[in-house]
Design an enzyme around this catalytic site. Structure first.
Site, short mmCIF file in Angstrom:
data_model
loop_
_atom_site.label_atom_id
_atom_site.label_comp_id
_atom_site.label_asym_id
_atom_site.label_seq_id
_atom_site.Cartn_x
_atom_site.Cartn_y
_atom_site.Cartn_z
CD GLU A 1 35.41 24.12 -17.44
OE1 GLU A 1 35.80 23.62 -16.36
OE2 GLU A 1 36.17 24.74 -18.21
CD GLU B 1 38.08 27.51 -14.49
OE1 GLU B 1 39.21 27.33 -13.99
OE2 GLU B 1 37.14 26.72 -14.31
#
Ligand SMILES: *[C@@H]1O[C@H](CO)[C@@H](O)[C@H](O)[C@H]1NC(C)=O
Ligand SMILES: *[C@@H]1O[C@H](CO)[C@@H](O)[C@H](O)[C@H]1NC(C)=O
Ligand SMILES: *[C@@H]1O[C@H](CO)[C@@H](O)[C@H](O)[C@H]1NC(C)=O
Ligand SMILES: *[C@@H]1O[C@H](CO)[C@@H](O)[C@H](O)[C@H]1NC(C)=O
Ligand SMILES: *[C@@H]1O[C@H](CO)[C@@H](O)[C@H](O)[C@H]1NC(C)=O
Ligand SMILES: *[C@@H]1O[C@H](CO)[C@@H](O)[C@H](O)[C@H]1NC(C)=O
Ligand SMILES: *[C@@H]1O[C@H](CO)[C@@H](O)[C@H](O)[C@H]1NC(C)=O
Ligand SMILES: *[C@@H]1O[C@H](CO)[C@@H](O)[C@H](O)[C@H]1NC(C)=O
Length: 874
Positions: free
Chosen positions: A254, A185
């Site tokens: 995710e 991320e």
């Protein structure tokens, strides 16, 4: 009778040949704009996150086999740098950190592995996975174009890739690893670093690919990832996601099927129907790889929880619960979903993009049709409130609100995301169990099962307030917490001595005032003592503390206990974040001006005396002096308590119920279970929950007005049958006498299936034919019920074949009820671990009401099948 039909579907079987020393016949992995390509074939892949250190090695094989049974193809895990390299250059690949063993277990079960190396992982894990010693490397700045950081990162990533290669764990070596991740991320924070951010990101990508691991690399949430790295999506929904190149497949790294929890917060849940909807929408709109974050969340043992304030449980409301038991109906409903998606796989991989058909204002179809022979379709109703009847290929379909129907043959509904046909399980638990249905209903609470295994005799030991050993030191001024503790302990004592004159005392008396201690800024928790007496505490993240204190004439000792509750795991500039105190510490309210304690001489002591003595260890340390705790003892803060307990018999997972305690840490047989804290969640906000409409983590919460976490998992492999040592460090005035040991198991199972329920996918037999096709035979729907391993169905609380009403734990008979309901169900299920019952008149000895759609609703209890307490070495 149920509908009967038959169709044929080609299934690509996973080549799981076990060659000597290898798990698979070596295969290559690549990708194109449609999918990950495994051994030359495009695949639609379901992945499930399991973080190896959040379970014990003894739990791994069961978790992996439950994942496989649930229809998972790939296991995903992060790599936890601070667990593997606790001291720079000293590696740990043992026990819960035996990553090689974990990867091999995944391979030997025939599943693939997706390794997210990071090495920044976030993961609600202490310091985001970074070793705390990394802060001390001169000139280091994390996650940016900084030479010291890049050197350390590269060294660790190289080490992991080399380890996997040495152990032949990559696909081309016959191992299970099909994909890797670098960074994590980073796109969220890249701009904080200006141009150096982009330079670092490019370096990380190039460095990773340069390691020649021979499988694809991904970067999640990295829209500017270079062309040779797949940029992927993380979120609750990823069906609109497009990678930054048409040459890359749509990958969801995710899928947040639940959420994490902080101390003092409500406990979030994500409705099963909404997760299934999100997955189906993803594959409907061209997605190819979907990973559940988490499939099993597990436990933040010891001090591995991130922060600040992440709780010890990392249950995550995942399909497999913290203790390794199936969470139903989540696990079963997703299993049926995975089976439906797998039936579509031949059509899904055959075309580059689906054909879109608008079916209504908020209804749409995506059709994967190839050469007239293969055809699969997804019909979605994204209306949050209403069902819709749509016409598709001249047939009518009823779509419940916020749902997707999956038609593997473009004709037959094999699955609808909002129609659950699997059992609901209600367990003994410290957390509330949420029950959701199409009609918003009150969240249900359940009473925990009480067993007492703990002896009532406890010993105790007081922890000294302030410095306790020669390792204390003095320094003029306030040192930053982590610079002193290096995170070897949560606790850091700061003590200073001030002189109070007669004049000061009379000034306060005259003005009816008292001096006030102020700390400009503090995190995560501080306890304030004056002359050894507790005066107050504060919790928060960089908050101001103001505490009135009573001082006496003469010397006064002011002692502050600064505590971390999990180091920061998210955000830019982690290395600068620090802990403890910032700004000034001042005593105010003097006649002649404030006393700046920030400038006085302080005595520092890292950690607790009990930690240093390792008094939680099973080897008695001669220098510890335990005394018996009288049952009527006046308790004091900061005490160590110990006792011994017997483990409950049977196979059920075990929990420590600490709802009677305050705040502290706990150990069993020397194993650090974790931090505990009975901080209550806010009283409000636990309203009813509706699966329909976009989810966020505040939508479906439980535990309002109650401690966020009351039960703490003790892995079975850490227990012996009797004489288990329990050591508790308690920071408040609570006594340990009410601590108890609980069995966690599925106590109540329910199911509700109608005779017109969709084809019971879980009941399909899949006979393989010689030409590689399989025929799917639809028979009547069935109800399937199962207790946890070692337990059997001990009573039938409700059974009605007819038109029963209500939901689990609240069923009632309707106008139509077969008199044989109870006996048929009892006969099929009593005394068994699992049973299935067909929903048909024949089974119930005739039609109880002609022309009415019948439903079978059942509720049963499970209990331990062996009454004898067997030995517990698992
Ligand atoms: C994998 O690809 C490499 C390089 O293209 C090739 O040499 C090797 O034979 C392939 N292996 C398999 C099992 O297809
Ligand atoms: C399309 O189907 C026909 C017969 O159904 C078959 O002969 C042909 O090979 C198929 N084409 C492809 C590209 O698979
Ligand atoms: C603190 O350290 C000093 C010097 O090492 C020592 O003399 C003193 O006894 C220590 N204090 C305690 C409470 O152990
Ligand atoms: C921590 O220590 C390092 C030197 O080891 C120093 O550069 C840094 O400023 C310290 N941090 C704080 C917040 O005091
Ligand atoms: C006993 O305490 C000492 C002093 O803190 C410590 O160094 C040692 O490791 C402890 N021994 C054991 C067996 O835990
Ligand atoms: C495969 O065999 C089944 C019966 O064994 C048959 O129905 C089917 O048509 C065959 N499929 C192909 C593609 O030949
Ligand atoms: C389908 O089910 C029926 C009834 O159970 C059975 O007679 C038939 O043989 C089955 N067909 C296949 C292909 O399994
Ligand atoms: C139980 O079900 C009845 C109707 O079937 C309903 O009126 C009642 O509110 C339900 N009670 C609970 C606690 O769910």
């Amino acid at each position: 009778m149920g509908i009967k039909f038959q169709w044929v579907c080609l299934v690509l079987t996973v080549q799981a040949l076990i060659v000597a020393g290898e798990f698979f016949k070596p295969f290559n992995v690549s990708y194109d704009g449609r999918a990950i390509i495994i051994d030359g074939k495009r695949r639609m892949l379901i992945s499930g996150g399991i973080h190896y250190p959040r379970a014990t090695p003894e739990m791994w094989s069961d978790l992996i086999s439950k994942s496989k049974e649930g229809g998972v193809d790939v296991i995903e895990t992060y790599v936890f740098w601070n667990g593997h390299e606790p001291v720079r250059g000293q590696y740990n690949f043992e026990g819960r950190y035996n990553i090689v063993k974990f990867v091999k277990q995944v391979g030997s079960s025939g599943l693939y592995l997706f390794l997210r190396i990071g090495p920044y992982v976030c993961a609600e894990w202490n310091f985001g996975g970074f070793p705390v010693w990394l802060r001390d490397i001169p000139g280091i700045e994390f996650r940016t174009d900084n030479i010291p950081f890049k050197e350390e990162m590269q060294r660790f990533v190289k080490k992991i890739v080399a380890l996997m290669r040495e152990e032949s764990l990559f696909s081309w070596q016959g191992g299970p690893i099909i994909m890797l991740q670098i960074e994590n991320e980073y796109g969220n924070i890249e701009s904080s670093y200006g141009p150096k951010g982009k330079a670092y990101m490019r370096w990380a990508a190039k460095m990773a690919v340069g390691l020649d691991a021979g499988v694809p690399w991904v970067m999640c949430k990295q829209t500017d990832a270079p062309e040779y790295i797949i940029d992927t999506c993380n979120g609750y929904y990823c069906d609109g996601f497009k990678p930054n190149s048409k040459k890359k497949p749509i990958v969801w790294t995710e899928h947040w099927d639940g959420w994490y929890t902080n101390w003092g917060d409500r406990v979030p849940h994500r409705p099963t129907e909404d997760i299934a909807f999100a997955v189906a929408r993803f594959f409907q709109r061209g997605g190819s790889f979907q990973n559940y974050y988490m499939y099993f969340g597990g436990t933040n043992f010891g001090r591995t929880a991130g922060g600040p304030n992440i709780i010890t449980s990392y249950d995550y409301d995942a399909p497999i619960d913290e203790y390794g038991l199936l969470r139903q109906p989540k696990w079963g409903h997703l299993k049926d979903l995975h089976a439906a998606i797998k039936l579509c796989e031949p059509a899904l991989v055959a075309v580059n993009s689906p054909h879109y058909i608008k079916l209504g204002p908020q209804q749409e179809a995506h059709v994967y049709s190839y050469n007239g022979s293969k055809c699969s379709a997804f019909l979605a109703n994204i209306d949050e409130h209403n069902s819709a009847t749509v016409k598709f290929r001249n047939q009518a379909y009823i779509l419940p609100p916020w749902s997707v129907s999956i038609l593997p043959d473009c004709r037959t509904t094999a699955f609808n995301t909002a129609k659950i046909g699997v059992q609901t399980s209600i367990k003994t638990t410290g957390l509330d169990v949420a029950s959701y249905s199409n009609d918003p209903a009150p969240l249900k609470l359940m009473a925990p099962y009480e067993v007492d295994y703990i002896s009532k005799t406890w010993k105790f030991l007081r922890e000294p307030i302030g410095a306790w050993s020669d390792s204390n030191f003095t320094y003029q001024g306030i040192l930053e917490h982590l610079n002193v503790t290096k995170d070897h302990s949560d606790y850091l004592w700061y003590s200073t001595r001030i002189y109070i004159s007669d004049e000061d005392i009379s000034y306060w008396e005259e003005n009816q005032a008292s001096p006030v201690l102020t700390i400009d800024s503090m995190r995560d928790f501080v306890c304030i003592f004056v002359n050894g007496q507790f005066k107050g505490s504060a919790k928060g993240k960089w908050i101001k503390v103001v505490e009135p204190v009573d001082l006496i004439q003469g010397h006064n000792d002011i002692t502050l206990l600064s505590q971390t509750v999990g180091l920061q795991n998210y955000g830019a500039f982690l290395e600068k974040d620090g802990a403890g105190f910032r700004g000034q510490i001042i005593l105010k309210g003097f006649k002649n001006g404030d006393r700046k304690l920030t400038e006085t001489m302080w005595t520092y002591q890292v950690g607790l005396k009990g930690e240093s003595l390792k008094i939680y260890s099973i080897d008695e340390n001669e220098s510890t002096e335990w005394t018996d705790l009288p049952t009527d003892a006046t308790v004091t803060r900061f005490s160590w308590y110990k006792t011994y307990f017997d483990a409950p018999g049977g196979l059920d997972p075990v929990a420590l119920d600490l709802s009677s305690m305050g705040k502290g840490q706990v150990w069993v047989n020397g194993h650090h279970i974790g931090r505990y804290w009975t901080l209550d969640a806010p009283k409000d906000g636990c309203q009813t929950c509706d699966y329909r409409g976009a989810y966020d983590s505040d939508k479906c919460v439980t535990n309002c007005g109650r401690p966020t976490q009351s039960w703490y998992h003790i892995p079975r492999s850490w227990l012996q049958a009797s004489d288990n040592l329990l050591v508790v460090f308690e920071e408040t005035e609570k006594t340990p006498l009410e601590i108890s040991i609980k069995s966690h198991y599925t106590e109540t199972i329910c199911a509700e299936v109608s005779e017109n329920y969709y084809p019971p996918l879980h009941a399909w037999s899949l006979p393989k034919t010689s030409n590689g096709t399989i025929s799917l035979n639809h028979t009547v729907p069935e109800i399937h019920l199962r207790c946890d391993a070692g337990n059997t169905i001990s009573s039938v609380k409700f059974a009605s074949y007819g038109t029963p009403q209500g939901s689990c734990q609240n069923f009632s008979r309707g106008n139509c009820h077969s008199p044989n309901s109870f006996s048929v169900v009892s006969q099929a299920c009593m005394g068994r671990q699992s049973c299935s019952i067909s929903i048909s008149n024949a089974v119930f000895g005739g039609d109880p009401c002609h022309g009415v759609v019948k439903t079978l609703s059942v509720e049963m209890r499970c209990s331990s099948s062996s009454s004898t307490s067997s030995s517990l070495m698992l």
